[in-house]
Every structure is written in C-alpha cells, then in structure tokens.
Design an enzyme around this catalytic site. Structure first.
Site, mmCIF file in Angstrom:
data_model
loop_
_atom_site.group_PDB
_atom_site.id
_atom_site.type_symbol
_atom_site.label_atom_id
_atom_site.label_comp_id
_atom_site.label_asym_id
_atom_site.label_seq_id
_atom_site.Cartn_x
_atom_site.Cartn_y
_atom_site.Cartn_z
ATOM 1 N N CYS A 387 13.901 -2.292 -0.360
ATOM 2 C CA CYS A 387 12.671 -1.881 -1.051
ATOM 3 C C CYS A 387 12.491 -0.362 -0.932
ATOM 4 C CB CYS A 387 11.491 -2.674 -0.526
ATOM 5 S SG CYS A 387 10.152 -2.770 -1.724
ATOM 6 N N HIS A 513 12.995 -8.072 -1.346
ATOM 7 C CA HIS A 513 12.972 -8.287 0.107
ATOM 8 C C HIS A 513 13.790 -9.534 0.465
ATOM 9 C CE1 HIS A 513 9.991 -5.292 1.345
ATOM 10 N NE2 HIS A 513 9.437 -5.498 0.180
ATOM 11 N N GLU A 515 15.063 -10.366 3.114
ATOM 12 C CA GLU A 515 14.819 -10.857 4.482
ATOM 13 C C GLU A 515 13.886 -12.060 4.505
ATOM 14 O OE1 GLU A 515 13.602 -8.109 3.155
ATOM 15 O OE2 GLU A 515 11.703 -7.454 4.031
#
Ligand code: GLN
Length: 540
Positions: A387, A513, A515
């Site tokens: 990001c 994102h 993650e």
C-alpha cells in the site's frame, strides 16, 4: 439448534481473549462444525476506521470493506468464519441504529431505553451472522473487561440470551489471569473476584480459560473450580505458548476443552482432526533456518499496529521452513540518513535479508520510507511495498530515475508539480473521514510475464484494499517509459495495482493489503515468495 458461546474477560485487558475465542473456533471446526465469529467492541466509534493505530492497533479490513478491530484478523487466521460488517458490533452502531429507528417513529410512541431497546438491538445483531442454515455455533467475544461501565448492556444482552435460549444452547467462557507474585507463587484471588463480578451481572461461567505464564496444575484447577462453581473439566490452563500462538488449539484440545464444550452443548461430533495445526506448530518449532526482515514503518512503538503484517511474515516464513525475525525500523530515524549526525544506512540494514514497507498515513516518516526503497533498489535487496510502501516505490523512482526531485504524493505535498500519487478527481472534495477510502475486496488483472503473475499463477486475483490515494494516471506513461513495470491494474485498466523494479531480484509493491488474507495454513502467496527471495539473498 444453533449454539452460542460468549467469551468474556476478567481481571485486566490484553489477556488474549481474541486468540482464545479464535482457538475455540478452530477446535470446533476441527470437530467438523461450522462456526461464525463475532466481536463486540464497547466503544462509541461506529467502526475502527477513524481510530489511530496507536490507540487501538491495526484496523482490520473485511471483504465488504468494514474497518474493524484487529481481533477479526485473528478470527480470519484461525477459522473459516466469513467476516464482514455483521461480524463486528460496536456501541456506536447499536445506538446509531436505535436512534435512527426512534427518529423514524418506529417505536410507536414508547419511551426508548437501554433495556429493552438497546439490548434487543444487540441480541438481533449477535444472532444475525449465525442465521445461515449451515451454521452450528456462533462465538461472540465481548471486548473490554467485565466490570467496565461500557460493556454492561452487552453483558445484560448475553445474560438474557443464556436465560432465553437455555444453558445448553448458550455458553459462557471467561478468560482470567492467575498472576505470580514475587517469589513465583501463583495467586488465584484475582480470578475469584473476576468470576464473582461476572456472576454479579447474572452470568455463571461454564468454563474458564486461565491465563498464566506457566501451566496451571491440577490442584490449582480444582481449587479454582470449587470456588467458582465451574466443573473441573471446564477450568483450562491457558498458559503462554512457548513457540507460537498457533499452539493454542492443540493446548486446549490436550486438556479436553473441545470435548467439554460439546458435551455442555449436547453436540455429537466427529473426533478432532487437528492435522493442519499440528503441522503448522511443527514448522514453527523446527525452522530449518532464520531470516531477518527490516520493516520500515511509522507506528513502530505499538506491536499491534502492524499485527497482520507480522503474522503474514511469519506465515511466509513457515511456508519456506524458516523463522522470520522482524527488525523494526522507525522510518523517522532514516529521514536524516546520510546528512550530518544522521544514521548510516549501511549500518541500519546490516544483516537484513529483505525490507518491507507497510501501509500508513500522513507525511511524517515518509522521507525515511523513500530512503529505504532507494537503498533496496540500488543494493538489490528484496523489497516488498504494501500500500503506502508501493506508493513510496513510485515516488522514489520518479525522483531518482525520472529526475523529478519534487515528485511526491499529494497526501504529503499539495504543491508538487509531479504528484505521482494523488487523489482521483472525483475524490478531491471528500470532507468526511469515516469509510471514504477505497475499502474491501477488489480485483486486479495481472500482466503476463510479470513477477506478480508468476507468484499468484492467475490472471485475475482479488485482495482487500484500504487507501485513499492512487498512482496518478497523468504520469503513468512517463513511469513506464522510464522502465518501471506497472504489473497489475484494476480489470478496467483505470488504476494501478502493482509495480515492479526492473533488473532487481525481488522489488514489488502492491496497492492492496495481502496480509489480511494470510493464514498459517494458507500463507499469502506474496509473503511466501518474498521470504523465499530474502532467503536467497541471505545465501548469496
Ligand atoms: N496513505 C495512503 C493512502 O491513503 C496509503 C494508505 C495505506 O497504506 N493503507 O492512499
């Protein structure tokens, strides 16, 4: 019959209720049951979107773009519960909807009160995620500590539901603490008081998860059982995991916690299939090697600010049979690097096998992130931009390769003639902050021949987003002409989703994102590949 399990906490905060609730969820799934996870946050914010990471840790984003408490991230890592707006309940949401209904005249002239109107609203919201016919159990974590003023309406709603549905259909699991005083002696008094406090609001716990540094022995479990009216089998030692928090489902199972809960609910189920968790824990216990990853971000003081990043890095590690040692580098410290009195970049990055720049907001620390990106690009150190970390790659490239010294994001500098990262035209007038970003699940089209295409093995992927600024289309052609690979776009081609450095072993940034979707049993592909590249770099 659908079942509910309420998870509350006593004694103090930060006992790991979220991980406890998640581990119970994982165990129920291992028994072949379908679970839904719900988090209640007793604060007045409508969601976590406007909260500073320093206040409340990471803001976790769901597929539908809800900005939620980081415990939903734990649920996502341990269970298969779908996570969306309905899985996160706050006092702000509850009051907002009751007040809206009152303004619409829907209470037909009655006095609108905490009991029953607020509690009824809470009950409806708690039951909503479990409405799906396939759901067996909804696990509801009530944030905060029993005894806080804020959580009273939620505990009252839980009490009513246990009473109305029957004890077999709605259980209470209380997470408490047994501290050691000087000399190492363990003290059960705080747990006695915590249980009393729960009983005072009318809830008798069915089970206790006792947090402690070391295992709680049978004698102490019996003692706790006898003064809390909890059956001995329901008093579980939830001592600190030695190697990884992913041990918890196994730790609970070894004490028969799943069998106990199922017996209480009258559910017959298959034997627990915990093979996946056993394998994950084995990998954490016996890594074949270690890698050091420098994470250059701005919210470094609080570990929870980048919670999902730490977890995804460790998942990427075990996917490569490696333990990841994250090295926290405050980007602010790099700002003066090279200048007199500033830090020496070579020293900071000595022994570091790869660099990750995570998400973030605001100008502070951004110059340090640009420096980290330049260091990684020039020294051919694997670099992963997430990001903001991708936006930094673009800014660094524009400054150095295109020679635009003023290149910046309009988030940091509104006067730059080269705002290579900027707001879209239709966004410029946005005045409200809650929920005004590009949020939630969206697709990216990956370019043939790119590294990212190779990593995912697919042309179209989806990940979650949470950001406001985009790579400016005005400068896209210049960036590409100068050699930066724009390797993913939104499927309509309108927005940049990923960039890659040419002539670099692993330099990749994504606007999304990844993650948030990483699980120990299914590590996110980008994290797995990044750690693989860092291992190669370490061996070079
Ligand atoms: N501040 C940047 C933006 O809003 C990046 C956000 C992020 O990293 N989550 O676009």
């Amino acid at each position: 019959m659908k079942k509910l399990i309420f998870v509350t906490g006593g004694v103090c905060s930060s006992l790991g209720k979220g991980v406890a609730a998640s581990s119970i969820g994982a165990l129920m799934e291992a028994r072949g049951l379908s679970v839904r996870m719900v988090k209640i946050d007793p604060y007045l914010n409508v969601d976590a979107g406007t909260m500073s990471p320093y206040q409340h840790g990471e803001v976790y984003v769901t597929d539908d773009g809800a900005e939620t408490d980081l415990d939903l991230g734990n649920y996502g890592r341990y269970t298969h519960s779908p996570l969306s707006k309905v899985n996160s309940i706050t006092t702000g949401q509850v009051y907002q909807s009751v007040i809206n209904k009152e303004r619409e005249g829907r209470y037909l002239g009655r006095t609108v009160q905490v009991i029953p109107h607020i509690t009824d609203e809470i009950k409806a919201r708690v039951l909503a995620p479990g409405k799906d016919p396939e759901v067996d159990i909804t696990i509801v974590e009530i944030g905060g500590t029993v005894g806080d003023m804020e959580s009273i309406p939620f505990l009252e709603a839980a009490r009513q539901m246990i009473h109305e549905l029957g004890r077999q259909n709605a259980l209470s699991v209380h997470v408490t603490l047994v501290p050691a005083v000087s000399g190492g002696e363990l003290k059960t008094k705080p747990t006695q008081h915590a249980v009393k406090e729960l009983q005072e609001v009318g809830i008798q716990p069915d089970a206790l998860v006792i947090r402690a540094a070391e295992p709680i022995d049978e004698g102490m479990r019996r003692k706790i059982a006898s003064f809390t009216n909890v059956e001995f089998e329901g008093v579980i030692s939830g001592h600190d995991a030695k190697d990884t928090i992913y041990e918890l489902p196994l730790l609970y199972h070894s004490q028969g916690f799943d069998t106990f809960l199922l017996k209480k609910m009258g559910i017959e189920s298959r034997h627990a299939d915990l093979r996946e968790w056993i394998e994950v824990v084995r990998k954490y216990r016996e890594p074949k090697r270690r890698v050091r990853i420098g994470v250059v971000g701005k919210y470094m003081e609080l570990n929870d600010s980048y919670k999902s990043i730490w977890e995804a890095l460790s998942h990427g590690g075990i996917a490569n049979d490696a333990a990841v040692d994250p090295v926290k580098i405050d980007s602010g410290r790099l700002e003066e690097a090279g200048a007199e009195g500033g830090v020496d970049m070579a020293k900071i990055f000595e022994g570091i096998d790869g660099i990750l720049v995570p998400g973030g907001y605001g100008q502070r620390g951004s110059a340090g992130m640009v420096k980290a990106a330049r260091w990684a690009r020039e020294n051919k150190v694997p670099y992963f931009g997430v990001c903001l970390g991708m936006q930094m790659m673009v800014i660094e490239w524009a400054r150095d390769v295109l020679g635009w010294e003023d290149a910046d994001s309009s988030e940091f500098n509104q006067d730059s003639a080269h705002a290579v990262v900027s707001l879209l035209e239709d966004q410029v007038d946005v005045k409200s902050y809650g929920g005004t970003q590009r949020l939630g699940k969206s697709e990216s089209a990956l370019k043939a021949g790119s590294l990212i295409r190779k990593i995912y093995g697919a042309d179209i992927i989806w990940e979650r987003h949470r950001h406001r600024y985009e790579v400016s289309n005005q400068f896209r052609a210049d960036l590409e002409r100068s050699g930066l690979h724009i390797s993913a776009l939104t499927p309509d081609g309108s927005l940049v989703e990923a960039v890659e450095w040419p002539d670099h072993p692993w330099g990749l940034g994504v606007q999304c994102h990844p993650e948030f979707k990483s699980r120990p049993v299914q590590p996110a592909p980008l994290f797995k590949s990044f750690i693989g590249a860092c291992i190669k770099n370490a061996d070079a």
